[in-house]
Structure formats: structure tokens, C-alpha cells
Design a protein around this motif. Structure first.
Motif, PDB file in Angstrom:
ATOM      1  N   ASP A  30       0.750  -1.150   0.112  1.00 54.43           N
ATOM      2  CA  ASP A  30       0.212   0.051   0.013  1.00 54.43           C
ATOM      3  C   ASP A  30       0.870   1.272   0.056  1.00 54.43           C
ATOM      4  OD1 ASP A  30      -1.721  -1.914   0.531  1.00 54.43           O
ATOM      5  OD2 ASP A  30      -2.826  -0.716   1.945  1.00 54.43           O
ATOM      6  N   CYS A  31       0.625   2.066  -0.823  1.00 58.69           N
ATOM      7  CA  CYS A  31       1.384   3.401  -1.143  1.00 58.69           C
ATOM      8  C   CYS A  31       0.580   4.328  -0.234  1.00 58.69           C
ATOM      9  CB  CYS A  31       1.679   3.800  -2.463  1.00 58.69           C
ATOM     10  SG  CYS A  31       2.393   5.457  -2.662  1.00 58.69           S
ATOM     11  N   ASP A  32       1.466   5.237   0.539  1.00 56.49           N
ATOM     12  CA  ASP A  32       0.566   6.075   1.334  1.00 56.49           C
ATOM     13  C   ASP A  32       0.422   7.476   0.808  1.00 56.49           C
ATOM     14  OD1 ASP A  32      -0.797   6.660   3.848  1.00 56.49           O
ATOM     15  OD2 ASP A  32       1.086   7.607   4.654  1.00 56.49           O
ATOM     16  N   CYS A  33       0.626   7.601  -0.638  1.00 54.03           N
ATOM     17  CA  CYS A  33       0.214   8.884  -1.135  1.00 54.03           C
ATOM     18  C   CYS A  33      -1.207   9.068  -1.299  1.00 54.03           C
ATOM     19  CB  CYS A  33       0.924   8.995  -2.634  1.00 54.03           C
ATOM     20  SG  CYS A  33       0.122   8.346  -4.077  1.00 54.03           S
ATOM     21  N   SER A  34      -1.483  10.420  -1.622  1.00 55.18           N
ATOM     22  CA  SER A  34      -2.845  11.022  -1.720  1.00 55.18           C
ATOM     23  C   SER A  34      -3.539  10.120  -2.754  1.00 55.18           C
ATOM     24  CB  SER A  34      -2.957  12.385  -1.865  1.00 55.18           C
ATOM     25  OG  SER A  34      -2.279  12.904  -2.934  1.00 55.18           O
ATOM     26  N   PHE A  35      -2.951  10.019  -3.972  1.00 53.51           N
ATOM     27  CA  PHE A  35      -3.609   9.247  -5.150  1.00 53.51           C
ATOM     28  C   PHE A  35      -3.949   7.777  -4.640  1.00 53.51           C
ATOM     29  CE2 PHE A  35      -3.890   6.904  -9.018  1.00 53.51           C
ATOM     30  CZ  PHE A  35      -4.870   7.635  -9.760  1.00 53.51           C
ATOM     31  N   CYS A  36      -2.973   7.159  -4.196  1.00 54.23           N
ATOM     32  CA  CYS A  36      -3.322   5.943  -3.874  1.00 54.23           C
ATOM     33  C   CYS A  36      -4.247   5.380  -2.729  1.00 54.23           C
ATOM     34  CB  CYS A  36      -1.836   5.188  -3.608  1.00 54.23           C
ATOM     35  SG  CYS A  36      -0.849   4.858  -5.011  1.00 54.23           S
ATOM     36  N   ARG A  37      -4.140   6.366  -1.720  1.00 57.29           N
ATOM     37  CA  ARG A  37      -5.127   6.344  -0.803  1.00 57.29           C
ATOM     38  C   ARG A  37      -6.733   6.539  -1.435  1.00 57.29           C
ATOM     39  NH1 ARG A  37      -4.275  10.374   2.846  1.00 57.29           N
ATOM     40  NH2 ARG A  37      -2.076  11.002   2.399  1.00 57.29           N
ATOM     41  N   LEU A  38      -6.877   7.500  -2.110  1.00 59.35           N
ATOM     42  CA  LEU A  38      -8.143   7.937  -2.784  1.00 59.35           C
ATOM     43  C   LEU A  38      -8.690   6.535  -3.553  1.00 59.35           C
ATOM     44  CD1 LEU A  38      -7.701  11.483  -4.049  1.00 59.35           C
ATOM     45  CD2 LEU A  38      -9.378  10.619  -2.125  1.00 59.35           C
ATOM     46  N   HIS A  39      -7.674   5.962  -4.229  1.00 58.65           N
ATOM     47  CA  HIS A  39      -8.050   4.640  -4.828  1.00 58.65           C
ATOM     48  C   HIS A  39      -8.212   3.543  -4.063  1.00 58.65           C
ATOM     49  CE1 HIS A  39      -8.743   6.164  -9.073  1.00 58.65           C
ATOM     50  NE2 HIS A  39      -7.937   7.188  -8.779  1.00 58.65           N
ATOM     51  N   GLY A  40      -7.622   3.379  -2.949  1.00 55.28           N
ATOM     52  CA  GLY A  40      -7.405   2.099  -2.165  1.00 55.28           C
ATOM     53  C   GLY A  40      -6.825   1.119  -2.845  1.00 55.28           C
ATOM     54  N   ALA A  41      -5.469   1.692  -3.588  1.00 58.58           N
ATOM     55  CA  ALA A  41      -4.825   0.804  -4.450  1.00 58.58           C
ATOM     56  C   ALA A  41      -3.703   0.259  -3.672  1.00 58.58           C
ATOM     57  CB  ALA A  41      -4.167   1.621  -5.713  1.00 58.58           C
ATOM     58  N   CYS A  74      -8.404   3.602 -16.710  1.00 58.32           N
ATOM     59  CA  CYS A  74      -9.295   3.247 -17.893  1.00 58.32           C
ATOM     60  C   CYS A  74     -10.580   4.449 -17.809  1.00 58.32           C
ATOM     61  CB  CYS A  74     -10.164   2.049 -17.202  1.00 58.32           C
ATOM     62  SG  CYS A  74     -11.380   1.443 -18.577  1.00 58.32           S
ATOM     63  N   ARG A  75     -10.478   4.983 -19.172  1.00 56.73           N
ATOM     64  CA  ARG A  75     -11.448   6.074 -19.393  1.00 56.73           C
ATOM     65  C   ARG A  75     -12.913   5.617 -19.238  1.00 56.73           C
ATOM     66  NH1 ARG A  75      -8.938  10.613 -21.591  1.00 56.73           N
ATOM     67  NH2 ARG A  75      -7.204  10.131 -22.764  1.00 56.73           N
ATOM     68  N   GLU A  76     -13.083   4.134 -19.452  1.00 59.36           N
ATOM     69  CA  GLU A  76     -14.448   3.554 -19.192  1.00 59.36           C
ATOM     70  C   GLU A  76     -14.843   3.387 -17.776  1.00 59.36           C
ATOM     71  OE1 GLU A  76     -16.583   3.228 -21.786  1.00 59.36           O
ATOM     72  OE2 GLU A  76     -17.985   2.403 -20.904  1.00 59.36           O
ATOM     73  N   CYS A  77     -14.125   2.795 -17.084  1.00 62.02           N
ATOM     74  CA  CYS A  77     -14.505   2.389 -15.727  1.00 62.02           C
ATOM     75  C   CYS A  77     -13.780   3.129 -14.553  1.00 62.02           C
ATOM     76  CB  CYS A  77     -14.700   1.008 -15.582  1.00 62.02           C
ATOM     77  SG  CYS A  77     -12.615   0.253 -15.458  1.00 62.02           S
ATOM     78  N   GLY A  78     -12.649   3.715 -14.807  1.00 65.51           N
ATOM     79  CA  GLY A  78     -12.097   4.370 -13.851  1.00 65.51           C
ATOM     80  C   GLY A  78     -11.147   3.846 -13.050  1.00 65.51           C
ATOM     81  N   VAL A  94       4.163  -1.640 -12.005  1.00 65.98           N
ATOM     82  CA  VAL A  94       3.760  -2.362 -11.009  1.00 65.98           C
ATOM     83  C   VAL A  94       2.198  -2.375 -11.057  1.00 65.98           C
ATOM     84  CG1 VAL A  94       5.284  -1.363  -8.906  1.00 65.98           C
ATOM     85  CG2 VAL A  94       3.298  -0.406  -9.593  1.00 65.98           C
ATOM     86  N   VAL A  95       1.547  -3.664 -10.704  1.00 66.53           N
ATOM     87  CA  VAL A  95       0.170  -3.855 -10.864  1.00 66.53           C
ATOM     88  C   VAL A  95      -0.573  -3.624  -9.520  1.00 66.53           C
ATOM     89  CG1 VAL A  95       0.512  -5.429 -12.857  1.00 66.53           C
ATOM     90  CG2 VAL A  95       0.378  -6.195 -10.294  1.00 66.53           C
ATOM     91  N   ASN A  96      -1.777  -3.206  -9.648  1.00 62.57           N
ATOM     92  CA  ASN A  96      -2.832  -3.239  -8.739  1.00 62.57           C
ATOM     93  C   ASN A  96      -3.268  -4.465  -8.306  1.00 62.57           C
ATOM     94  OD1 ASN A  96      -4.815  -2.251  -6.832  1.00 62.57           O
ATOM     95  ND2 ASN A  96      -5.635  -0.541  -8.265  1.00 62.57           N
ATOM     96  N   VAL A  97      -2.957  -4.889  -6.970  1.00 65.30           N
ATOM     97  CA  VAL A  97      -3.243  -6.096  -6.811  1.00 65.30           C
ATOM     98  C   VAL A  97      -4.734  -6.226  -6.633  1.00 65.30           C
ATOM     99  CG1 VAL A  97      -3.390  -7.286  -4.496  1.00 65.30           C
ATOM    100  CG2 VAL A  97      -1.222  -6.295  -5.046  1.00 65.30           C
ATOM    101  N   ASN A  98      -5.421  -5.371  -6.432  1.00 63.01           N
ATOM    102  CA  ASN A  98      -6.817  -5.386  -6.348  1.00 63.01           C
ATOM    103  C   ASN A  98      -7.451  -5.846  -7.649  1.00 63.01           C
ATOM    104  OD1 ASN A  98      -7.327  -4.646  -3.540  1.00 63.01           O
ATOM    105  ND2 ASN A  98      -6.792  -2.609  -3.991  1.00 63.01           N
TER     106      ASN A  98
END
Ligand SMILES: [Zn+2]
Length: 141
Positions: A30-41, A74-78, A94-98
């Protein structure tokens, strides 16, 4: 060799991470930056593996901060299935584990990382060391 597959919600961005590691050894960061936190990535990679990303040409590439990487949205699903960035002319990602089929197993070994204070050159060196060599394939328009 394991071939871990994943995709965004609508399926227009497909990812494949080839790695000899099991899902727990890959883990989830989990990256603690604001973008990754907003996405729960949460992210994973294998520097000895290979990451293949297949997407349409109109994928949105979002940059912020040091602008040294592209978040593929993704422009379609975000959904944001992957991040890629060049280091010394080579592409790493890197890939988003989720987004991955093996998410549940990868998320069992989870760490939270904070890169806020990291300098750009350290950031690039870390990516070359930890991220997977990556290739982005643009499929039909
Ligand atoms: Zn999508």
C-alpha cells in the motif's frame, strides 16, 4: 512460471504478471500517497518477472508530483490497474493487486509504505530495483 492475470472493471485494460514467486511472496504494498489512498490501491511487482499490459489507445495516463510515472486509468470504468515509468530508457511497472485474480492471496502479505520524503533519483533507482520490467501493448482503436 506463474502468469498472474488481472484487469480493470470493464476489461479494456488487461495485465499479466509473469513471476516465479507465489502470490504471498509477491505480496501487496500500500502506497501512502494521496492518489493511492483515494483509490485504495495496493501494488505488487517482481523485478525478476515480466509485466505485460494490454490496453486501448485512449487509456488515460495520469501524472502528478515528480511526473516520473504514468498511472494507467481506464477511461471507461475509472479503475487504475497499473503504473509504468521509465528508468534509463527502460520501462518498469507495478500492478494494482485489487485488479488481480489472485488478489486475496497477495493481500495476505501486506505492507504500508510511505515515499513522501523520497527524492526523485532515489525513486527511480527503487523502481529499477523493485518494479517489473514492463511492456505496454496498444490494441486496436
Ligand atoms: Zn475499464
Amino acid at each position: 512460471m506463474n502468469d498472474y492475470r488481472g484487469a480493470c472493471h470493464c476489461g479494456s485494460i488487461q495485465v499479466s504478471l509473469q513471476s516465479t514467486n507465489g502470490p504471498g511472496a509477491l505480496g501487496a504494498r500500500d502506497c501512502d500517497c494521496s492518489f493511492c489512498r483515494l483509490h485504495g490501491a495496493s501494488w505488487t511487482s517482481d523485478p525478476n518477472g515480466q509485466l505485460e499490459i494490454s490496453t486501448s489507445a485512449d487509456v488515460h495516463r495520469y501524472q502528478f508530483g515528480s511526473k516520473s510515472s504514468d498511472f494507467l486509468i481506464c477511461r471507461e470504468c475509472g479503475v487504475v490497474p497499473a503504473v509504468v515509468g521509465e528508468v534509463a530508457g527502460r520501462l518498469f511497472g507495478v500492478v494494482n493487486v485489487n485488479c488481480m485474480d489472485a488478489a486475496a492471496e497477495m493481500l495476505k502479505v501486506r505492507q504500508i509504505l510511505d515515499f513522501e520524503e523520497e527524492q526523485v533519483e532515489d525513486r527511480l533507482a527503487r523502481r529499477a530495483r523493485i518494479w517489473s520490467p514492463a511492456r505496454v501493448r496498444i490494441s486496436g482503436l
